[in-house]
Design an enzyme around this catalytic site. Structure first.
Site, PDB file in Angstrom:
ATOM      1  N   HIS A   1       5.784 -40.218 -63.238  1.00 19.62           N
ATOM      2  CA  HIS A   1       7.087 -40.847 -63.476  1.00 19.62           C
ATOM      3  C   HIS A   1       7.505 -40.895 -64.947  1.00 19.62           C
ATOM      4  O   HIS A   1       8.658 -41.144 -65.244  1.00 19.62           O
ATOM      5  CB  HIS A   1       7.125 -42.254 -62.872  1.00 19.62           C
TER       6      HIS A   1
ATOM      7  N   LYS B   1       9.903 -55.032 -54.923  1.00 17.49           N
ATOM      8  CA  LYS B   1      10.712 -54.873 -56.140  1.00 17.49           C
ATOM      9  C   LYS B   1      12.170 -54.705 -55.733  1.00 17.49           C
ATOM     10  O   LYS B   1      12.484 -53.885 -54.860  1.00 17.49           O
ATOM     11  CB  LYS B   1      10.273 -53.629 -56.902  1.00 17.49           C
TER      12      LYS B   1
ATOM     13  N   HIS C   1      11.272 -40.007 -65.320  1.00 19.16           N
ATOM     14  CA  HIS C   1      12.304 -40.944 -65.779  1.00 19.16           C
ATOM     15  C   HIS C   1      13.086 -40.364 -66.951  1.00 19.16           C
ATOM     16  O   HIS C   1      14.306 -40.542 -67.046  1.00 19.16           O
ATOM     17  CB  HIS C   1      11.678 -42.288 -66.175  1.00 19.16           C
TER      18      HIS C   1
ATOM     19  N   GLU D   1       2.523 -55.776 -60.738  1.00 21.80           N
ATOM     20  CA  GLU D   1       2.333 -54.618 -61.613  1.00 21.80           C
ATOM     21  C   GLU D   1       1.796 -54.982 -62.985  1.00 21.80           C
ATOM     22  O   GLU D   1       2.420 -54.709 -64.009  1.00 21.80           O
ATOM     23  CB  GLU D   1       3.648 -53.828 -61.759  1.00 21.80           C
TER      24      GLU D   1
ATOM     25  N   GLU E   1       6.982 -38.165 -53.522  1.00 19.81           N
ATOM     26  CA  GLU E   1       6.287 -39.459 -53.560  1.00 19.81           C
ATOM     27  C   GLU E   1       5.101 -39.465 -52.588  1.00 19.81           C
ATOM     28  O   GLU E   1       4.112 -40.155 -52.799  1.00 19.81           O
ATOM     29  CB  GLU E   1       7.241 -40.616 -53.224  1.00 19.81           C
TER      30      GLU E   1
ATOM     31  N   ASN F   1       3.057 -45.022 -60.760  1.00 18.91           N
ATOM     32  CA  ASN F   1       3.991 -44.324 -61.643  1.00 18.91           C
ATOM     33  C   ASN F   1       3.489 -42.929 -62.013  1.00 18.91           C
ATOM     34  O   ASN F   1       4.046 -42.296 -62.924  1.00 18.91           O
ATOM     35  CB  ASN F   1       4.235 -45.135 -62.918  1.00 18.91           C
TER      36      ASN F   1
ATOM     37  N   HIS G   1      15.587 -38.044 -57.792  1.00 21.61           N
ATOM     38  CA  HIS G   1      14.401 -38.719 -58.314  1.00 21.61           C
ATOM     39  C   HIS G   1      13.124 -37.977 -57.892  1.00 21.61           C
ATOM     40  O   HIS G   1      12.255 -37.694 -58.712  1.00 21.61           O
ATOM     41  CB  HIS G   1      14.395 -40.160 -57.810  1.00 21.61           C
TER      42      HIS G   1
ATOM     43  N   ARG H   1      -1.102 -51.442 -59.973  1.00 26.08           N
ATOM     44  CA  ARG H   1       0.158 -50.985 -59.365  1.00 26.08           C
ATOM     45  C   ARG H   1       0.821 -49.918 -60.234  1.00 26.08           C
ATOM     46  O   ARG H   1       1.593 -49.094 -59.732  1.00 26.08           O
ATOM     47  CB  ARG H   1       1.101 -52.173 -59.127  1.00 26.08           C
TER      48      ARG H   1
ATOM     49  N   LYS I   1       0.351 -48.047 -50.379  1.00 22.92           N
ATOM     50  CA  LYS I   1       1.194 -48.980 -51.136  1.00 22.92           C
ATOM     51  C   LYS I   1       0.828 -50.426 -50.767  1.00 22.92           C
ATOM     52  O   LYS I   1       0.749 -51.298 -51.632  1.00 22.92           O
ATOM     53  CB  LYS I   1       2.679 -48.704 -50.883  1.00 22.92           C
TER      54      LYS I   1
ATOM     55  N   ARG J   1      18.844 -69.460 -53.720  1.00 15.38           N
ATOM     56  CA  ARG J   1      17.518 -69.367 -54.355  1.00 15.38           C
ATOM     57  C   ARG J   1      16.471 -68.726 -53.450  1.00 15.38           C
ATOM     58  O   ARG J   1      15.292 -69.002 -53.546  1.00 15.38           O
ATOM     59  CB  ARG J   1      17.031 -70.743 -54.816  1.00 15.38           C
TER      60      ARG J   1
HETATM   61  N1  LIG Z   1      12.086 -51.019 -55.156  1.00  8.90           N
HETATM   62  C1  LIG Z   1      11.233 -50.087 -55.410  1.00  8.90           C
HETATM   63  O1  LIG Z   1      10.020 -50.305 -55.460  1.00  8.90           O
HETATM   64  C2  LIG Z   1      11.734 -48.682 -55.602  1.00  8.90           C
HETATM   65  C3  LIG Z   1      10.825 -47.618 -55.625  1.00  8.90           C
HETATM   66  C4  LIG Z   1      11.328 -46.319 -55.741  1.00  8.90           C
HETATM   67  C5  LIG Z   1      12.705 -46.115 -55.847  1.00  8.90           C
HETATM   68  N2  LIG Z   1      13.553 -47.185 -55.834  1.00  8.90           N
HETATM   69  C6  LIG Z   1      15.005 -47.001 -55.933  1.00  8.90           C
HETATM   70  O2  LIG Z   1      15.455 -46.277 -54.785  1.00  8.90           O
HETATM   71  C7  LIG Z   1      16.658 -45.626 -55.099  1.00  8.90           C
HETATM   72  C8  LIG Z   1      16.655 -44.245 -54.509  1.00  8.90           C
HETATM   73  O3  LIG Z   1      16.542 -44.354 -53.109  1.00  8.90           O
HETATM   74  P1  LIG Z   1      16.911 -43.154 -52.132  1.00  8.90           P
HETATM   75  O4  LIG Z   1      16.309 -41.913 -52.626  1.00  8.90           O
HETATM   76  O5  LIG Z   1      16.587 -43.613 -50.766  1.00  8.90           O
HETATM   77  O6  LIG Z   1      18.473 -42.969 -52.381  1.00  8.90           O
HETATM   78  P2  LIG Z   1      19.779 -43.599 -51.709  1.00  8.90           P
HETATM   79  O7  LIG Z   1      19.542 -44.942 -51.203  1.00  8.90           O
HETATM   80  O8  LIG Z   1      20.867 -43.415 -52.677  1.00  8.90           O
HETATM   81  O9  LIG Z   1      20.019 -42.618 -50.481  1.00  8.90           O
HETATM   82  C9  LIG Z   1      20.331 -41.263 -50.730  1.00  8.90           C
HETATM   83  C10 LIG Z   1      21.583 -40.830 -49.961  1.00  8.90           C
HETATM   84  O10 LIG Z   1      21.244 -40.628 -48.611  1.00  8.90           O
HETATM   85  C11 LIG Z   1      22.112 -41.346 -47.759  1.00  8.90           C
HETATM   86  N3  LIG Z   1      21.310 -41.707 -46.597  1.00  8.90           N
HETATM   87  C12 LIG Z   1      20.322 -42.605 -46.538  1.00  8.90           C
HETATM   88  N4  LIG Z   1      19.726 -42.571 -45.348  1.00  8.90           N
HETATM   89  C13 LIG Z   1      20.357 -41.639 -44.620  1.00  8.90           C
HETATM   90  C14 LIG Z   1      20.195 -41.145 -43.304  1.00  8.90           C
HETATM   91  N5  LIG Z   1      19.199 -41.536 -42.521  1.00  8.90           N
HETATM   92  N6  LIG Z   1      21.071 -40.202 -42.871  1.00  8.90           N
HETATM   93  C15 LIG Z   1      22.047 -39.733 -43.678  1.00  8.90           C
HETATM   94  N7  LIG Z   1      22.228 -40.150 -44.942  1.00  8.90           N
HETATM   95  C16 LIG Z   1      21.396 -41.090 -45.401  1.00  8.90           C
HETATM   96  C17 LIG Z   1      22.613 -42.489 -48.587  1.00  8.90           C
HETATM   97  O11 LIG Z   1      23.862 -42.950 -48.121  1.00  8.90           O
HETATM   98  C18 LIG Z   1      22.699 -41.862 -49.962  1.00  8.90           C
HETATM   99  O12 LIG Z   1      23.918 -41.193 -50.096  1.00  8.90           O
HETATM  100  C19 LIG Z   1      16.781 -45.648 -56.624  1.00  8.90           C
HETATM  101  O13 LIG Z   1      17.794 -46.541 -56.975  1.00  8.90           O
HETATM  102  C20 LIG Z   1      15.428 -46.151 -57.095  1.00  8.90           C
HETATM  103  O14 LIG Z   1      15.522 -46.907 -58.276  1.00  8.90           O
HETATM  104  C21 LIG Z   1      13.089 -48.442 -55.725  1.00  8.90           C
END
Ligand SMILES: NC(=O)c1ccc[n+]([C@@H]2O[C@H](COP(=O)([O-])OP(=O)(O)OC[C@H]3O[C@@H](n4cnc5c(N)ncnc54)[C@H](O)[C@@H]3O)[C@@H](O)[C@H]2O)c1
Length: 536
Positions: A424, A319, A428, A413, A361, A421, A441, A417, A403, A297
């Site tokens: 977005h 999130k 999306h 949100e 972003e 978006n 993305h 917040r 942020k 939990r």
């Molecule tokens: N929680 C939130 O508020 C929030 C906000 C925006 C996005 N997200 C989520 O984030 C995700 C996207 O994140 P992302 O763009 O970081 O993608 P990701 O985590 O898939 O990373 C992209 C790729 O880069 C590789 N990688 C990461 N760091 C590396 C490094 N330093 N060197 C070499 N390779 C590396 C990873 O293994 C992966 O293959 C989505 O699922 C999205 O929904 C969440």
């Protein structure tokens, strides 16, 4: 550099302020002393106790706040010892968090009671004495009442453990790290942004107090490059460190991956005092965050983001979640981290296209933040496109600060917040219509921002020159800006599936000039119609 020292009476604010002032050669100010001087000048009441008795605490807090504000306005540098109750005003707290490094000094009730003696001259201790309570009891009461206020700081120092010189040294070292605070009372945390600062991770874990064991969650791409070195560093702390590597990428953002984390944690007997540490991009962060939110939990999680997107966005704000066959991020939880540590240097191994996508972003954050941030990005654009670490650090700090501010205002949100978006809505829809493959993305966000600007121009919310400026900046950073290929009926039909939609209306995040962002509820058909005309 301003350093504010706060904490209960007897915590050592004046003594540590003197030691810090000697160490740093910065001038020292004592808020209570200044108020007393002022009372002698302006009022008949000679002491704070007398003022308190005659006029009451709210009047004193107002005087205290006004004096502090004047002090801040007049002195860009200095060590400021505050009165113990100054931070009970939320306005004062937010003001000093934005104006310098806020340090809460603390010690056990017994140590504090010994230092304050009978409590005479300390109005809040005296008050209770009149009612028959003892100093120890009164201190414990104040500590409980003010716990949330004192937690909103850049660091805590136990002056029962550290002598004034050691406390001053620790504070000065922390000042060099320039942490960003996300002030959420007792769930307050810090975001550290630096170059080669991953070596300080063990120290940040130690700041959390007792941690019984650690589970490092990474993926098979980040693990060999950075995650394993981080696990080795953490083992120096002496606790058990379990290292787990998931498959990389969005396709791994599933319940199965969450289950893998749960089982790895439970297999090694993780308990409520354990810490999960996410080392990776947004996928690893969201998965590890969700697993931590639900294990027993709720256990603590810390983020070491390794993509630009994770550093500027996903690691901050709490999130967490995973994807299901119904869509992205449809199951999740809010779970704020214990800290976030971003080392710009780890981006050196990230694919160029991934890093560039994260810049979308950054542009979004700058546009929400205001003119100064947009102008700074424009000045840094070439350096950012080339991966310059100094310019990247600046950009991450700007986005992280924004942020932090927005999450503080609206953690769950419900209104402000949602500004994050920006761009977005179409992004999306583009991602969903492509089955989350073939476009990153950030690339979709870039196209979505261009479209949002053009819709805003059509609605008379944005000057055409401002829209052209945003587009030029995105283009200079190497991001896609051609909207036309993404305006098919098929893509637009995915807008109706967006979870931000409320009934038949879509909450459209409309940009104006930098810093002027508005939420505009629009009938879905009207937004789709506007979008169709943005492909010029
Ligand atoms: N929680 C939130 O508020 C929030 C906000 C925006 C996005 N997200 C989520 O984030 C995700 C996207 O994140 P992302 O763009 O970081 O993608 P990701 O985590 O898939 O990373 C992209 C790729 O880069 C590789 N990688 C990461 N760091 C590396 C490094 N330093 N060197 C070499 N390779 C590396 C990873 O293994 C992966 O293959 C989505 O699922 C999205 O929904 C969440």
């Amino acid at each position: 550099m301003r350093i504010f020292l706060s904490g209960l009476m007897g915590a050592g604010k004046t003594t540590v302020a003197k030691a810090l002032s000697e160490r740093t050669a910065l001038p020292r100010f004592d808020l209570d002393e200044l108020i007393v001087q002022q009372l002698h000048g302006d009022h008949a009441e000679g002491s704070i106790s007398e003022y308190f008795r005659k006029r009451g605490e709210p009047a004193f807090r107002a005087l205290e706040r006004a004096t502090l504000e004047r002090l801040i306005a007049e002195h860009p540098v200095g060590i400021f010892a505050l009165g113990g109750g100054a931070v009970t005003s939320v306005e004062t707290r937010r003001k000093i968090l934005g104006a310098g490094l806020v340090v809460t000094l603390d010690a056990s009730d017994e140590v504090l009671a010994r230092r304050v003696g009978s409590g005479s001259g300390r109005p809040l201790l005296e008050t209770k004495d009149d009612e028959g309570g003892d100093v120890l009891q009164r201190l414990a009461q104040l500590r409980a009442q003010r716990a949330g206020a004192y937690a909103e700081c850049h660091m805590r120092v136990d002056t029962g453990q550290y002598d004034p010189d050691r406390a001053a040294r620790a504070i000065w070292e922390m000042a060099a790290q320039q942490p960003i605070v996300v002030p959420l009372e007792q769930r307050t945390y810090r975001v550290f942004v630096g170059n080669h600062n991953r070596h300080t991770l063990a120290a940040r874990v130690q700041d959390l107090g007792h941690v019984s064991s650690m589970l490092v969650v990474s993926d098979t791409q980040v693990g060999p490059a950075w995650g394993r070195g981080i696990s080795t560093q953490l083992r120096s702390l002496g606790q058990t460190v379990t290292h787990l590597e998931l498959a990389p990428g969005e396709s791994a953002k599933t319940l199965e991956s969450v289950d893998t984390i749960w089982n790895a944690a439970l297999d090694v007997g993780l308990d409520r005092a354990s810490l999960v540490i996410a080392v990776g991009g947004g996928v690893v962060g969201d998965l590890a965050g969700f697993a931590a939110a639900t294990l027993l939990r709720g256990v603590r999680v810390a983020h070491v983001p390794t993509t630009l997107l994770a550093m500027v966005d996903s690691a901050i704000g709490g999130k967490t979640g995973f994807d299901t066959r119904h869509g992205k991020n449809l199951v999740g939880a809010f779970h704020q981290p214990s800290f976030v540590l971003s080392d710009v240097h780890v981006l050196s191994s990230l694919q160029h296209a991934e890093r560039r996508a994260g810049l979308a972003e950054v542009v979004k954050s700058a546009w929400i933040d205001g003119e100064a941030s947009v102008a700074q990005l424009e000045a840094d654009a070439e350096a950012l496109a080339a991966g310059d670490e100094e310019a990247t650090t600046r950009a991450i700090r700007m986005a992280a600060q924004l942020k932090a501010r927005i999450v503080t205002e609206d953690e769950r949100e419900s209104d402000v917040r949602a500004k994050l978006n920006l761009g977005h809505t179409l992004a999306h829809a583009i991602e969903a219509s492509s089955g989350y493959a073939g476009i990153r993305h950030g690339e979709a966000v870039s196209i979505g921002m261009v479209a949002a600007c053009r819709v805003a121009v059509r609605m008379g919310r944005m000057q055409p020159e401002a829209a052209a400026r945003a587009e030029r900046l995105l283009d200079k950073l190497g991001l896609p800006t051609r909207v036309e290929p993404f305006l098919s009926e098929r893509v637009l039909s995915f807008i109706s599936a967006d979870k931000k939609r409320k009934g038949e209306r879509v909450s459209f995040v409309s940009p104006g000039a930098p810093g002027d962002i508005m939420m505009v509820p629009l009938p879905l058909a009207e937004l789709q119609e506007h979008l169709k005309h943005t492909g010029a």
